[in-house]
Design an enzyme around this catalytic site. Structure first.
Site, PDB file in Angstrom:
ATOM      1  N   SER A   1      42.785  33.134  39.140  1.00  9.20           N
ATOM      2  CA  SER A   1      42.349  33.290  40.533  1.00  9.20           C
ATOM      3  C   SER A   1      41.132  32.411  40.784  1.00  9.20           C
ATOM      4  O   SER A   1      40.085  32.612  40.166  1.00  9.20           O
ATOM      5  CB  SER A   1      42.007  34.755  40.813  1.00  9.20           C
ATOM      6  OG  SER A   1      43.143  35.572  40.611  1.00  9.20           O
TER       7      SER A   1
ATOM      8  N   ARG B   1      33.621  41.655  39.490  1.00 12.09           N
ATOM      9  CA  ARG B   1      33.522  40.321  38.890  1.00 12.09           C
ATOM     10  C   ARG B   1      32.058  39.913  38.688  1.00 12.09           C
ATOM     11  O   ARG B   1      31.696  38.753  38.873  1.00 12.09           O
ATOM     12  CB  ARG B   1      34.253  39.274  39.735  1.00 12.09           C
ATOM     13  CG  ARG B   1      35.736  39.544  39.921  1.00 12.09           C
ATOM     14  CD  ARG B   1      36.503  39.545  38.595  1.00 12.09           C
ATOM     15  NE  ARG B   1      37.888  39.900  38.826  1.00 12.09           N
ATOM     16  CZ  ARG B   1      38.359  41.157  38.777  1.00 12.09           C
ATOM     17  NH1 ARG B   1      37.539  42.152  38.467  1.00 12.09           N
ATOM     18  NH2 ARG B   1      39.617  41.410  39.000  1.00 12.09           N
TER      19      ARG B   1
ATOM     20  N   GLU C   1      35.546  31.831  41.909  1.00 15.63           N
ATOM     21  CA  GLU C   1      35.366  32.694  40.741  1.00 15.63           C
ATOM     22  C   GLU C   1      34.956  31.904  39.504  1.00 15.63           C
ATOM     23  O   GLU C   1      34.067  32.331  38.771  1.00 15.63           O
ATOM     24  CB  GLU C   1      36.643  33.490  40.472  1.00 15.63           C
ATOM     25  CG  GLU C   1      36.506  34.494  39.346  1.00 15.63           C
ATOM     26  CD  GLU C   1      37.652  35.463  39.283  1.00 15.63           C
ATOM     27  OE1 GLU C   1      37.966  35.935  38.172  1.00 15.63           O
ATOM     28  OE2 GLU C   1      38.248  35.774  40.334  1.00 15.63           O
TER      29      GLU C   1
END
Length: 369
Positions: free
Chosen positions: A257, A178, A361
Site C-alpha cells: 500500500s 501505522r 506510507e
C-alpha cells in the site's frame, strides 16, 4: 561494480567478527520496488553486536546512516544515499510457550509461518507481508484485522541518543495506525529484537475481525477458525491483490500500500461527504470506519479509484497495479523519478476530486513526495 572492503571496528566496541562492506553498492536490489541509486558504503551485519558497532561508528564519525531490513517500505532516490547503509541481516527465532522473540533481521512472513506451525494465534492474518521483523513495530504493521501492536510485549533497541541498549515495553511504544514512537523519532532508535505474546487457543486463530476474511471463510466476525486456515486464506487474498512477493509478477514490484487510509476530523469528513455527493451522486456512501475521538477513517483505495486512477493506470514504466489501486508498481526499467511522478499525479488528483490529501506510507530516502 561495487568495491569491497571491511568495516573498521568503532572505538570502544568489543571485538567483533569483521562484517561485509561494499562501496558504491546498488540499493535497488535491497528494495521490493527494485529502485534507487547506490550507497556510498553498504555494511551487512549478522549479529546485534555488529549492528550496534556499525551504528556507533557512523554516529561517532557524523556519517549519515540508513538502516535497511527487508526493503519493503523504502523509496530510495535515483541518486542513492551518500552515507552508510546498514543492512540488518540478524537471525533468531526463540519460542518459549506463547512468548516469541525475533531478531530484527528475521524474515517476517517466515516467522509468521513458524508460529502457525506451532499452533499459536495472534499474527496469522499478517502472513505474506514482506519485510523484516524489526520493521513491524516501527510501522505498527497491520492487515486483515490484526496489528502487531496487539501482540508486541517488548522492543529491544539501540538508543543512539543515549548510547545504550534499551527495552521498550509494548505499552510505551506509542502505537497508533501505522505509527509508533520509533517512527516518530526515526533517527533515535535502531530495533534489534522484538518480543511478542501470542495465544494458545488450541490450534484456533484469534477471533476473525476483518469482514472480507470472515466472508471468504464462511464465518461470522468474531469467530475462530484453525490458525493455518486463517493464514492460508489471507495469503490467497493478498496474492490476488499482488501483495505477496513474486519476482515474476511486476504487480509485486511495489511497497504494498503506497498511501495510508486517511483519518478525517469531523469537519473534514463532512466536507469530504459533500464532495463525494457532488462528484458521484447523492446516493454514494464512501467506506467509513470509526477512528476514535470522533474521527473517521476512509479508504485510500476507494478514493484513488473514484478519482479516476483505476487498476493498471499509467503508460510508463511506473503504473498502478493491475490487481489493486493502492499499490504503485515498477513494471521494469522504471526510475524513482517515474514512481514519484505517478504518486504525485494520484495524490493531486485525489485532492482535486475529494479535498483529501493522501500521505505516503513508505519511507522516502533522498526524495520527497
Amino acid at each position: 561494480m561495487p568495491r569491497t572492503g571491511r568495516v573498521a571496528r568503532c572505538e570502544g566496541a568489543r571485538t567483533l567478527e569483521r562484517v561485509q562492506e561494499l562501496h558504491d553498492a546498488p540499493l535497488a536490489p535491497l528494495t521490493t520496488f527494485r529502485l534507487g541509486g547506490p550507497a556510498a558504503r553498504l555494511i551487512t551485519a549478522t549479529t546485534d553486536d555488529e549492528v550496534v558497532a556499525a551504528v556507533r561508528e557512523a554516529d561517532a564519525a557524523g556519517t549519515p546512516l540508513l538502516v535497511v531490513g527487508g526493503g519493503s517500505n523504502l523509496v530510495v532516490g535515483d541518486d542513492g544515499f551518500p552515507g552508510t547503509v546498514l543492512k540488518v541481516a540478524t537471525t533468531g527465532f526463540e519460542l518459549d510457550g506463547t512468548s516469541l522473540e525475533l531478531a530484527a533481521g528475521e524474515v517476517w512472513t517466515d516467522a509468521v509461518a513458524r508460529t502457525v506451525e506451532a499452533g499459536l494465534a495472534g499474527v496469522e492474518c499478517l502472513a505474506g507481508i514482506p519485510g523484516s521483523a524489526g520493521a513491524t513495530p516501527i510501522q505498527n504493521v497491520g492487515a486483515y484485522g490484526q496489528e502487531v501492536s496487539s501482540t508486541v510485549t517488548e522492543v529491544v533497541a539501540w538508543d543512539r541518543r543515549e548510547g545504550e541498549k534499551v527495552v521498550v515495553a509494548g505499552a510505551d511504544c506509542g502505537f497508533a495506525y501505522r505509527h509508533s514512537r520509533f517512527k516518530a523519532d526515526p533517527s533515535r532508535y535502531v530495533v534489534l529484537r522484538v518480543r511478542f505474546g501470542l495465544e494458545d487457543a488450541g490450534g484456533m486463530s484469534a477471533p476473525v475481525r476483518y469482514a472480507e476474511v470472515a466472508r471468504v471463510l464462511g464465518v461470522e466476525p468474531g469467530d475462530r477458525v484453525p490458525v493455518g486456515t486463517a493464514r492460508d486464506t489471507v495469503l490467497k487474498l493478498r496474492a490476488g491483490k499482488g501483495m505477496v512477493l513474486d519476482p515474476h509478477d511486476h504487480d509485486t514490484w511495489s511497497a504494498g500500500s503506497f498511501f495510508t487510509n486517511p483519518i478525517l476530523e469531523p469537519e473534514q469528513y463532512e466536507a469530504f461527504l459533500a464532495r463525494v455527493r457532488d462528484r458521484l451522486g447523492p446516493g454514494t456512501v464512501p467506506p467509513a470506519y470509526p477512528a476514535g475521538d470522533g474521527r473517521t477513517k476512509t479508504s485510500a483505495a476507494w478514493l484513488i479509484d473514484r478519482a479516476g486512477f483505476t487498476r493498471g493506470y499509467g503508460t510508463g514504466p511506473a503504473r498502478i497495479s493491475t490487481k489493486h489501486t493502492l499499490a504503485l508498481t515498477n513494471r521494469g526499467g522504471a526510475t524513482t523519478a517515474d514512481l514519484l511522478a505517478l504518486a504525485r499525479e494520484v495524490r493531486d488528483g485525489v485532492r482535486a476530486a475529494f479535498g483529501v490529501t493522501l500521505v505516503n506510507e513508505p519511507v522516502m530516502v533522498g526524495v520527497t513526495l
